[in-house]
Design an enzyme around this catalytic site. Structure first.
Site, PDB file in Angstrom:
ATOM      1  N   TYR A  53       0.822  -1.218   0.000  1.00  0.00           N
ATOM      2  CA  TYR A  53       0.000   0.000   0.000  1.00  0.00           C
ATOM      3  C   TYR A  53       0.856   1.268   0.000  1.00  0.00           C
ATOM      4  CZ  TYR A  53      -3.985  -3.036   1.144  1.00  0.00           C
ATOM      5  OH  TYR A  53      -4.949  -4.016   1.117  1.00  0.00           O
TER       6      TYR A  53
ATOM      7  N   LYS B  65       3.348 -15.411   2.341  1.00  0.00           N
ATOM      8  CA  LYS B  65       3.254 -16.167   1.082  1.00  0.00           C
ATOM      9  C   LYS B  65       4.685 -16.498   0.676  1.00  0.00           C
ATOM     10  CE  LYS B  65       0.868 -17.744  -2.447  1.00  0.00           C
ATOM     11  NZ  LYS B  65       0.100 -18.979  -2.310  1.00  0.00           N
TER      12      LYS B  65
ATOM     13  N   ASP C 244      -3.071 -18.230   1.703  1.00  0.00           N
ATOM     14  CA  ASP C 244      -4.221 -18.896   1.077  1.00  0.00           C
ATOM     15  C   ASP C 244      -4.786 -19.959   2.018  1.00  0.00           C
ATOM     16  OD1 ASP C 244      -1.702 -19.952   0.655  1.00  0.00           O
ATOM     17  OD2 ASP C 244      -2.113 -20.762  -1.334  1.00  0.00           O
TER      18      ASP C 244
ATOM     19  N   ASP D 163      -5.338  -6.703   5.954  1.00  0.00           N
ATOM     20  CA  ASP D 163      -6.531  -5.987   5.526  1.00  0.00           C
ATOM     21  C   ASP D 163      -7.621  -6.989   5.139  1.00  0.00           C
ATOM     22  OD1 ASP D 163      -8.209  -4.006   4.666  1.00  0.00           O
ATOM     23  OD2 ASP D 163      -7.063  -3.473   2.880  1.00  0.00           O
TER      24      ASP D 163
ATOM     25  N   ASP E 220     -11.040  -8.526   7.694  1.00  0.00           N
ATOM     26  CA  ASP E 220     -12.455  -8.417   7.304  1.00  0.00           C
ATOM     27  C   ASP E 220     -13.122  -9.786   7.320  1.00  0.00           C
ATOM     28  OD1 ASP E 220     -12.304  -5.697   6.967  1.00  0.00           O
ATOM     29  OD2 ASP E 220     -13.354  -5.711   5.041  1.00  0.00           O
TER      30      ASP E 220
END
Ligand code: NAD
Length: 357
Positions: free
Chosen positions: A142, A191, A223, A247, A251
């Site tokens: 980001y 990852k 994943d 992020d 959620d």
């Protein structure tokens, strides 16, 4: 003890839910013999209306001089057409930067009395969900280099994930310190089978773990983590991950607990001062109606007591009171089933305070 708390009510339902949290903290203060001084400052759309700036300098100065900061929420349709730097959301990034907050903590806890609100199968939900995601907040993709360029195949766009050892070490320490106050275990999510930045993440988390021999650390690929969160969420306690993975996963985790009106968050930096806020926004659709659920902001106050002020017993008393209120079947409109009686924001606050006694 005396504590100075800077208070940003913000926009929409902000003033009602912040007032609820202040009332609960004051009641805790009376019960445990502490004095909280709350100093209100403007931020967001209301600050833009009053001063032409969504984050006035006085607000930053007051927050910097405080022991900790409580925030409601900012934003609303009235300010949506302002240029980016004047929008209420710009103030959120600005205050996090000014306070040096690089760690975002999001607890996701399923209250047993609200288990039916969990979208997972009953046999999974009944094992319980009580986890906290520690998300790196000021680095990664980001904030990395980005742009567009022409190639022989036409236009392409790129964003860059970059993490330094220093950035990873400091977020890992937040997670390990937190784990010491919980079940002494951390799952680090990355990852590393594909990304070099994740390989450095993994190496650095394990190197930092040597400073915490009493805390167990394990890794999980992102994943798999997304899948495990719905397959068996009870296996997670403290989770640490990068900005983008955090992020997305936070959620996902928040949805498991039923309502957005119940979830608190903390943003922390190097010192003890933090910024505490519900995860939801300013809910302009219900602002001023007195029906907002104050629990997320009340629990944000409890997090502040625990993480910034070191008041564990007091934080626990608030969490216990919220649990009791929900166990009694008391509900605000967002968590009530059709036909159930509902409480207003201030009635729910009264109920929590009554359970503190
Ligand atoms: P929102 O979270 O404000 O609302 C989404 C839905 O959830 C709405 O139907 C709302 O009524 C409901 N809801 C939210 N909090 C509730 C509560 N405590 N009790 C009962 N119901 C509740 O999200 P949105 O509608 O997408 O955004 C509204 C404004 O909030 C926007 O301007 C957005 O930019 C801003 N926002 C601010 C923050 C923040 O201040 N940190 C975070 C997210 C969104």
């Amino acid at each position: 003890m005396n504590y100075n708390i800077a208070v940003i009510e913000g926009d929409g339902i902000g003033p009602e839910i912040v007032q609820a949290s202040i009332r609960v903290m004051e009641a805790v203060g009376v019960r445990f013999g502490h004095r909280f001084s709350f100093q209100k400052v403007l931020m967001g759309g209301c600050a833009y209306d009053a001063t032409g700036n969504p984050l006035p300098k006085e607000t930053v100065d007051t927050c910097l001089a405080s022991d900790s900061v409580l925030l409601g929420a900012v934003g609303g349709p009235k300010w949506d057409t302002l240029p980016g730097h004047l929008r209420p959301e710009a103030a959120l990034l600005g205050i996090r930067k000014a306070l040096g907050l690089y760690a975002n903590l999001r607890p996701a806890q399923l209250f047993s009395s609200l288990a039916s609100a969990c979208p997972l199968r009953a046999d999974i939900a009944e094992k319980g969900i009580d986890l906290i995601i520690v998300r790196e907040l000021t680095g990664g993709i980001y904030f990395g280099e980005r742009g567009r360029r022409q190639t022989k195949n036409g236009e392409e766009a790129y964003d860059t994930e970059a993490y330094s050892v220093k950035e990873i070490e400091r977020i890992a320490r937040v997670a390990f310190d937190l784990a010491r106050k919980r079940k002494k275990s951390v799952i680090s999510i990355d990852k590393a089978n594909v990304l070099e930045s994740s390989r450095l993440w993994r190496e650095t988390v394990h190197a930092t773990a040597k400073e915490y021999p009493d805390v167990a650390v394990s890794d999980m690929l992102v994943d798999n983590a997304a899948m495990q969160l719905v397959r068996n969420p009870s296996q997670f306690d403290v989770v640490v991950t990068s900005n983008m993975f955090g992020d997305i996963l936070s959620d996902e985790a928040s949805m498991l607990t039923g309502s957005i009106g119940l979830l608190s968050s903390a943003s922390l930096g190097d010192g003890t001062r933090g910024l505490y806020e519900p995860i939801h926004g300013s809910a302009p659709d219900i602002a001023g109606k007195g029906i907002a659920n104050p629990i997320a902001t009340i629990l944000s106050g409890a997090l502040m007591l625990r993480l910034s002020l070191g008041l564990e017993q007091e934080a626990f008393a608030i969490e216990n009171a919220v649990n009791s209120v929900l166990a009694k079947g008391l509900r605000t409109a967002d968590i009530a089933r059709t036909g159930e009686d509902t409480l207003t924001c201030s009635q729910m606050t009264d109920a929590v305070i009554a359970c503190l006694a």
